[in-house]
Every structure is written in structure tokens, then in C-alpha cells.
Design a protein around this motif. Sequence first.
Motif: not given
Length: 370
Positions: A282-303
Amino acid sequence: MNTPPSPPAAERTDGSAVLIGALAPLTRPGWAEAGRHLLAGLELAVRDVNDAGGIGGRPLELVVRDTAADPGKAAAAVDELARLGVAAVAGEYHSVVARAAAARADALGVPFLCSSAVLDALTEQPTEWVARLCPPQSRGWRIYADFLLGEGHRRIAVAAQPSVYWESGTRILRDHLDPRGGTVVELDMGALTPEAVCDELVAHRATALLLLVGHPEPAVPIVRSVRRDRRLAEVTIGAPAGQPEFAEWADLLGGDGAGVPFLRYLPESPTPLGARVATDLRERLAGAPSFVAFEGYDTIAVLADVLRAHGTDRAGIAASWPRVAVEGTRGEVRFSRTPGVSAWQWAGPPVQVVDRDPERPDHFRVRHTG
């Protein structure tokens, strides 16, 4: 947005960064807002990995390439990223673009972890090189069809543009709805104006209209036309691909954009990691994060987990997909083989049908879970 080219791995020292190629639509005609959210999740996860010591003491670094919803551009980016020495490629939002990237990654022997593209067949044949976090289209859109049936809809129109993705979605809906008493009527948006769509809805006595079209054009004009047609006051507008998730939808449509159900891949309650990441996003996007942002985070967590356990060898990364067990922002990620899906697939991502609350369009209501 392109980062400066990085030198090939052969020119690096032992203490250099571990490179991950990142694909995202960051300019038109791509869905740039979705790409911005995807990239925000990827970047936040990279920051967290590096704050925790990186990969065996080496920093993780993204090499970002803008696909702009262009399959050819995506395939060329995978070629370039492979030459630059990335350990893996990650990301992408548009299904047709991800399919081109997956095919090229498979041909080159580069691991590709797809974040957000749902088309079932990312490659023509089953592949060991590609894994995916988001649910396949066949699962999500069947859940959406069940929601429509539960709401009493039996005569459903789809306003569709030519696309492998939209055609696949229409087929999934028809195959699921027809045996259950539903009827799907296709409206060709290559031939109809938004006003003509309204006439077709009346003629076919449709109670629901699904937008299988690009955003903002022609999705926004279609919504405006239907909302303003008194004959269609009881017609439900739906957007299974998720257009109403993003702020641009609300900015353009205001109250007309509320009450439009769409698919979202979030759990009913966030995990502890998900709650913490939501605050940072939320801080990085200056607004509510979408599910797509969480998909991005999980991608790097897995890798990152794979890289720590198996190193940066590309074949070793690909061979590790069936052994992944990583706590992500939306639950534990594990990959398996799913019938009809060519990539390694996370079988457990949460699926919701959500809309913007007509009373408070900046808030979401969960209408159905699957």
C-alpha cells in the motif's frame, strides 16, 4: 520501463548479483496498471530477500522488460534475458503474452515462473521448465459460472473481442453452463457498437452481460451504455478477467463501475505474511494493492527459496518445481501436475468472486468463493 542491460554471467565475479528476468506490461496497449502492481510485488519481495541476506550472500536483482501486451516483444525479451545470464524469468500478466514467453523459455531451457496469466495451455506440450502461481482459467471461470447460476442467471451474453484468451473463456463458460440449464450468447464486438449491445441484450432477454474485452476500450463505453439504458436496469454486468480490480476502473466509471463481479485470487483472511506485505505494498503503490501485486511477491518468494536450496543452475531450478513448499502471502505454494494444464501448477490459490460495493465503490464485497 527497461533497466540498463547487465553484463553476461561469464563477465561477473563470484560476489555479483543473482539475476531474475521480470516481464510485465508497463505501457499501452498493455494493461499498464496491472503491470505496475505486478512489478511492485516483485520489487518488494526482492527487497525483503536482500534484507535477509540475499541468495547465499549474493544480492538478488531484477532485470525488467516491458512486454506492452506484445507476444513478439515478450519472446524477444526472453531471448535477451537468457543471453544476460538470468537464473530464471518471472512475471507477466497477459495470457497470450505469457504463452509466447513460456514457449520461448521452454525452447531455450530457461525456468519461467508465471505470476498472473491464467490460460490453461501456456505451452503446446507439457513442459518441465514452466510453473505458474495463478489458477488456470478453467478453474477460475467455472467458479465464476457457478456464481452466475447461484444468482439465478440462465441467459448470459458475452461481449467478446477476438483473442485466444477470450475464446477460451467463452468455451469454458458454455461447457459449464449448458449442461446446467444456462445459455451463452456471443456478441461480436468487432461488429457491434456499445449501443447495439444494448439492443442485443433486450432481443436475447439476457440477464447478465460479461465483458470479455479490453480495458478501458471498449469495456468502459459498454458499461456506460448499459447503465444508461432503462430497459436493462436489472441486467448484471460481469467482468471475470478482473477489470474492476484496479483504480482506473473506478476513476473512469465512478458509481457505474460498482456491482460488477470479477475474479480475484485472494484468501478470505490474510496470512500473517500477507498482512505485513499488504501494508508495504500500500505504501509502495500509494493505494490499495491488487491481487496481482501479491502474485508478484509470491513469485519472488518461491524463486528465492528455490535458489537458496538448489543454486542458480537453470536445469536444477526447473527440476525443483515439484519439491517447492513455500509459505506465500496467500497460503503455502506447492506445484503439481493438473490435467489439461501444460505447466507445473499451484493447485491451491484462493479464488473469489468480488465486486465494488455500490454504497462504497472504493470497497470490495466478496460474493462467492471457490
